[in-house]
Design an enzyme around this catalytic site. Structure first.
Site, mmCIF file in Angstrom:
data_model
loop_
_atom_site.group_PDB
_atom_site.id
_atom_site.type_symbol
_atom_site.label_atom_id
_atom_site.label_comp_id
_atom_site.label_asym_id
_atom_site.label_seq_id
_atom_site.Cartn_x
_atom_site.Cartn_y
_atom_site.Cartn_z
ATOM 1 N N LYS A 162 -22.102 1.278 6.543
ATOM 2 C CA LYS A 162 -22.659 2.169 7.684
ATOM 3 C C LYS A 162 -23.754 1.487 8.254
ATOM 4 C CE LYS A 162 -19.101 5.197 7.682
ATOM 5 N NZ LYS A 162 -18.868 5.783 6.487
HETATM 6 C C1 LIG Z 1 -17.748 6.823 5.846
HETATM 7 C C2 LIG Z 1 -17.369 8.066 6.419
HETATM 8 C C3 LIG Z 1 -17.523 9.366 5.672
HETATM 9 C C4 LIG Z 1 -17.865 9.464 4.205
HETATM 10 O O1 LIG Z 1 -19.014 8.819 3.767
HETATM 11 P P1 LIG Z 1 -18.984 8.015 2.353
HETATM 12 O O2 LIG Z 1 -20.385 7.754 2.217
HETATM 13 O O3 LIG Z 1 -18.056 6.790 2.511
HETATM 14 O O4 LIG Z 1 -18.367 8.875 1.253
HETATM 15 C C5 LIG Z 1 -17.020 10.670 6.162
HETATM 16 N N1 LIG Z 1 -16.499 10.606 7.397
HETATM 17 C C6 LIG Z 1 -16.813 9.522 8.282
HETATM 18 C C7 LIG Z 1 -16.010 9.575 9.641
HETATM 19 C C8 LIG Z 1 -16.884 8.276 7.669
HETATM 20 O O5 LIG Z 1 -16.747 7.034 8.528
#
Ligand SMILES: *Cc1c(COP(=O)(O)O)cnc(C)c1O
Length: 378
Positions: A189
């Site tokens: 992210k």
């Molecule tokens: C990455 C993501 C999540 C979940 O986050 P994690 O930290 O991977 O559990 C939820 N929604 C979206 C749209 C994402 O891209």
């Protein structure tokens, strides 16, 4: 003579970490307190200061946990329904089913893959408790309309802002306004804490419930652990989880937050470049996002004329990774409710994400662009 070695694979995304994160981890390891403690508290304070928000920021171990705890803190459970756009990461849907509630898939807009409120309106029932708009591709231009919609129908809003960290809207940073927002700091992210996430809310009752529920719902255990203590004798009123963030994770996150400015600049530069290099290309469309104000987490193309898979193959042959963000959740067996969502289904055939991360070079990007143009012009 040796054969020329193939050009290295160009990754779709990656963790952008280095010596600073290594040093921070070494510091925490030497201190001998790896679990949740003062490092997490500092990360939360620094996030709050960066966002410049009065709302409370609570760190957990994934973005999915953040979404799940947000649902639980609203007492959403069996019999309740939550409106969710179909084109999103599976986690948005699983966070709703995790608390026993039913995710109601809604269509998205073709131009931005943002929840389509005209479709959502048709799906409101007396059981609807909340709406979970997703900051798809880091964009949240439609959010004011979501809040108007939620107000009209008496719903809570849990923003899946997993792509939204570092972005702004209407001159305000994401996290300064809103009901409940959930960020993700997973490895790829906009910033990472290894894995991780955060719940941001101005509703102090929800915030306290999340803080407790991340540690098995032991009341105020977070507060004890921040000062190196534990709560030994307690009562429990709710279901809780082991969803807390560790000092190790927070130490990575704190270093990443310092790099956010350079990460943002790099991601914006690359996306501006993609947009200009691909501007005249036949057979593709780009999403109509608020590019000036977002830190783009992914870069999504819509490939027209049924040629998306052809492009995916050509990229793969050229050693370039691509992805599909995302599988339409309403078509998955676990969530299928027997209705079609036309725009989501069109997008599912068209979308492809091409490489974007803060360590991608202009030269690598040129290679990607060449393959896209050659394939579409063939
Ligand atoms: C990455 C993501 C999540 C979940 O986050 P994690 O930290 O991977 O559990 C939820 N929604 C979206 C749209 C994402 O891209």
């Amino acid at each position: 003579m040796n054969a020329p070695s193939p050009a290295p694979t160009i990754r779709l995304s990656r963790s952008c970490v280095g010596e600073e994160e290594i040093a921070a981890l070494a510091r925490v390891i030497r201190a001998g307190y790896l679990g949740m403690g003062s490092e997490v508290q500092k990360f939360e304070e620094e996030l709050k200061a960066w966002i410049e928000t009065d709302m409370s920021v609570t760190c957990v171990n994934t973005g999915t946990a953040a979404l799940h705890l947000a649902m639980e803190a609203l007492d959403i459970g069996p019999g309740d329904e939550v409106l969710v756009p179909s084109i999103t990461y599976l986690a948005s849907f699983q966070a709703v089913t995790a608390c026993g509630a039913t995710p109601i898939p809604c269509d998205v807009t073709l131009d931005r893959a943002f929840i389509d409120l005209d479709d959502a309106r048709k799906r409101v029932t007396p059981r609807t408790r909340a709406i979970m708009p997703v900051h798809y591709g880091s964009d949240s231009q439609g959010m004011d309309m979501v809040y108007a919609f939620a107000h009209e129908h008496g719903l809570r809003v849990v923003e899946d802002a997993a792509h939204g960290f570092g972005c702004s809207r209407n001159g305000r940073k994401i996290g300064q306004d809103g009901d409940i927002l959930c960020f993700s700091f997973d490895g790829i992210k906009n910033i990472t804490s290894g894995e991780g996430g955060a719940v941001v809310t101005g509703d102090e009752k929800v915030a306290q419930r999340v803080r407790d529920a991340r540690l098995l719902a032991v009341e105020k255990d977070s507060e004890s652990r921040y000062s190196g203590q534990r709560t030994w004798l307690f009562d429990v009123h709710h279901q809780g989880y082991r969803y807390h963030m560790s000092n190790l994770m927070a130490a990575i996150g704190r270093e990443q937050l310092k790099k956010l400015g350079s990460f943002s600049a790099r991601r914006r530069h690359l996306v501006a470049r993609y947009r200009s290099l691909l501007a005249g290309a036949q057979g593709l469309r780009m999403l109509d996002l608020d590019y000036d104000n977002i830190v783009p987490h992914i870069f999504v193309l819509r490939i027209l004329g049924g040629r998306r898979d052809l492009l995916a193959r050509a990229l793969k042959e050229a050693g370039i990774e691509s992805g599909i963000h995302y599988q339409a959740n309403h078509l998955l067996s676990y969530f299928n409710r027997g209705y079609a969502l036309p725009a989501s289904e069109v997008l599912l055939e068209q979308i492809i994400s091409i490489p974007l991360h803060a360590m991608l070079t202009d030269e690598e990007q040129d290679r990607v662009v060449r393959v896209v143009l050659q394939t579409l012009e063939a």
